[in-house]
Write an enzyme that holds these catalytic residues in place. Structure first.
Site, short mmCIF file in Angstrom:
data_model
loop_
_atom_site.label_atom_id
_atom_site.label_comp_id
_atom_site.label_asym_id
_atom_site.label_seq_id
_atom_site.Cartn_x
_atom_site.Cartn_y
_atom_site.Cartn_z
N HIS A 186 6.94 6.67 -4.48
CA HIS A 186 5.42 6.66 -4.26
C HIS A 186 5.28 6.02 -2.90
O HIS A 186 4.00 5.91 -2.41
CB HIS A 186 4.73 5.94 -5.40
CG HIS A 186 5.03 4.44 -5.30
ND1 HIS A 186 6.06 3.63 -6.28
CD2 HIS A 186 4.40 3.41 -4.60
CE1 HIS A 186 6.09 2.36 -5.75
NE2 HIS A 186 5.35 2.34 -5.13
N ASP A 216 11.07 7.84 -9.59
CA ASP A 216 10.39 7.11 -8.64
C ASP A 216 11.23 6.39 -7.61
O ASP A 216 11.09 5.43 -7.05
CB ASP A 216 9.43 5.83 -9.08
CG ASP A 216 8.32 5.53 -8.15
OD1 ASP A 216 8.09 6.01 -7.09
OD2 ASP A 216 8.03 4.13 -8.33
N SER A 296 7.39 -2.57 -2.95
CA SER A 296 7.82 -1.20 -3.25
C SER A 296 8.87 -0.74 -2.59
O SER A 296 8.78 -0.67 -1.52
CB SER A 296 6.71 -0.33 -3.62
OG SER A 296 5.79 -0.73 -4.71
#
Length: 449
Positions: A186, A216, A296
């Protein structure tokens, strides 16, 4: 720092004096502003020897103003403000407000016990008692990078409005010395321009090698060799309570280090992206180490500085860290990264259904035979579920011998197996309960499990 008791007492006495004084000054100002009222709220008489000029003849009847309630409300507001000052300010200095009003505040002399050391006051850190992570930080930070992305949305139906470039910031981990960077899907999924900034400050253009949205995970390549690759740990050996260190770029602040513990293992969470794509991540590591947007793709490490997870999401009501961070286990990330670098396709087993979690309210509303389970909303033609005669409207209540409380349970159980494995599925259909055996197949390009 040291707090001087005499100075604190003087501050508090001053606060008390000016609070009470300001209250009376406020009341006096209000009385004067009312255009001639005394302390009882009555109209004041003109001074002797003065002639009060006559009022002009009214054009229309006027309502008589009632000053009493207004005055009382104003006085009450002034008193309330003074009380707030009297109560709040003493608390700032660590003094009981009741003692301040009664004049019981006094200094602590030599030989008297104050409950505080005469030499220093220990400031308790939120992480006091945790292992010093400076050693871990020195090992890990050179292997963590910042990733900046730019993407241009697709053109809208209004061609005269030029699409606005969207920018994003995330983190990454140097996976190999020859320039492969491990991050989240993402972070770079829609990126048309990727810039990787090393801990040294050097910037490189990045190219997405491949990605696995279901896990992911993505891999980015930069044209650089001799990089400090991170040491890889073993997420299968993690235990709840062990040290967890996070390194990344929260909100764009590069090389930020935070620490906590492994709070839980094997978490399953549903996610949704800004473009509406939904996904379910399984087997996640939960940590209370502060994680914020921008972390992230960054590193979650153990006490030896080895990578144990790739930070991916947080559970939050505010959008910031609330002690509920989650990371993809490094064993999962490593397998995906190796396949992507080698050019191999990522294998995902599926049974071929799309479903919805059943709650007690839904079960009551639609008079369903069970209050928990996964309601099948779609079956892919020629999929394992279709071959087993599972159809839309059926309710899955058990899979692989495990009770199903939600659709996430179905997804996590299926993904824990490999293509070709056989699993049993128990479901309600047409008023009867059935059990069938399915053979998992390779997932097709469709949003089903």
């Amino acid at each position: 720092m040291l707090i001087n008791p005499d100075k604190a007492r003087r501050h508090l006495e001053t606060v008390r004096y000016y609070a009470i004084k300001s209250c009376f000054e406020y009341m006096r100002t209000l009385l004067n502003a009312q255009g001639g009222l005394d302390m009882n709220g009555n109209e004041k008489q003109a001074p002797p020897g003065k002639i009060t000029p006559p009022l002009p003849k009214p054009v229309a009847p006027r309502r008589k103003r009632i000053w009493g309630p207004v005055l009382l409300a104003s006085i009450a507001a002034g008193i309330t403000g003074a009380l707030l000052v009297l109560l709040v300010m003493p608390a700032i200095f660590g003094v009981n407000p009741y003692d301040l009003v009664r004049g019981k505040v006094k200094s602590v002399g030599v030989g008297e016990s104050s409950g505080v050391s005469a030499n220093k006051i220990n400031v308790v850190s939120p992480t006091q008692g945790a292992t010093n992570v400076s050693g871990v930080a020195s090992k890990v930070t050179p292997a963590v990078v910042n990733i900046d992305t730019k993407s241009t949305p697709q053109e809208t139906m209004f061609p005269f409005f030029s699409p606005r470039v969207q920018e994003g910031t995330g983190s990454g981990v140097i996976y190999s010395a020859n320039g492969y960077i491990l991050t989240n899907n993402h972070v770079v999924s829609d990126a048309q321009d990727i810039t990787v900034t090393l801990a040294s400050g050097e910037e490189f253009k990045g190219k997405k090698v491949g990605a696995d949205p279901d896990n992911d995970i993505a891999v980015v390549k930069i044209d650089k060799t001799g990089l400090p690759a991170i040491a890889i740990g073993d997420s299968d050996k993690l235990v709840v309570g062990q040290l967890a260190v996070v390194v990344g770029s929260p909100l764009g602040f590069e090389q930020t280090v935070t620490a906590g513990v492994v709070s839980a293992l094997h978490r399953t969470l549903g996610t949704s992206s800004l473009n509406g794509n939904q996904n379910v991540l399984i087997d996640l590591i939960q940590t209370d180490a502060p994680i914020n947007p921008g972390n992230s793709g960054g590193a979650l490490c153990d006490a030896s500085g080895k990578l144990i997870g790739v930070n991916t999401l947080i559970a939050s009501t505010s959008g910031g860290s609330e002690g509920l961070g989650f990371a993809i286990p490094v064993n999962t990330a490593k397998k995906v990264a190796d396949d992507l670098i080698a050019g191999r396709s990522i294998s995902h087993p599926y049974i071929g259904v799309l479903g919805q979690t059943i709650s007690e309210s839904i079960a009551t509303q639609y008079n369903l035979p069970v209050s928990k389970g996964a309601y099948v909303t779609r079956v892919v033609p020629d999929s394992p579920a279709d071959k087993a005669k599972i159809k839309t409207g059926d309710i899955i209540v058990q899979i692989d011998g495990k009770p199903v409380k939600s659709m996430d349970d179905v997804i996590s159980t299926v993904r824990s197996h490999k293509v070709g494995d056989k699993i049993s599925v128990t479901y309600h259909s047409g008023g009867s309960k059935k059990t069938v055996e399915l053979t998992l197949e390779e997932k097709r390009n469709t949003p089903v499990e």
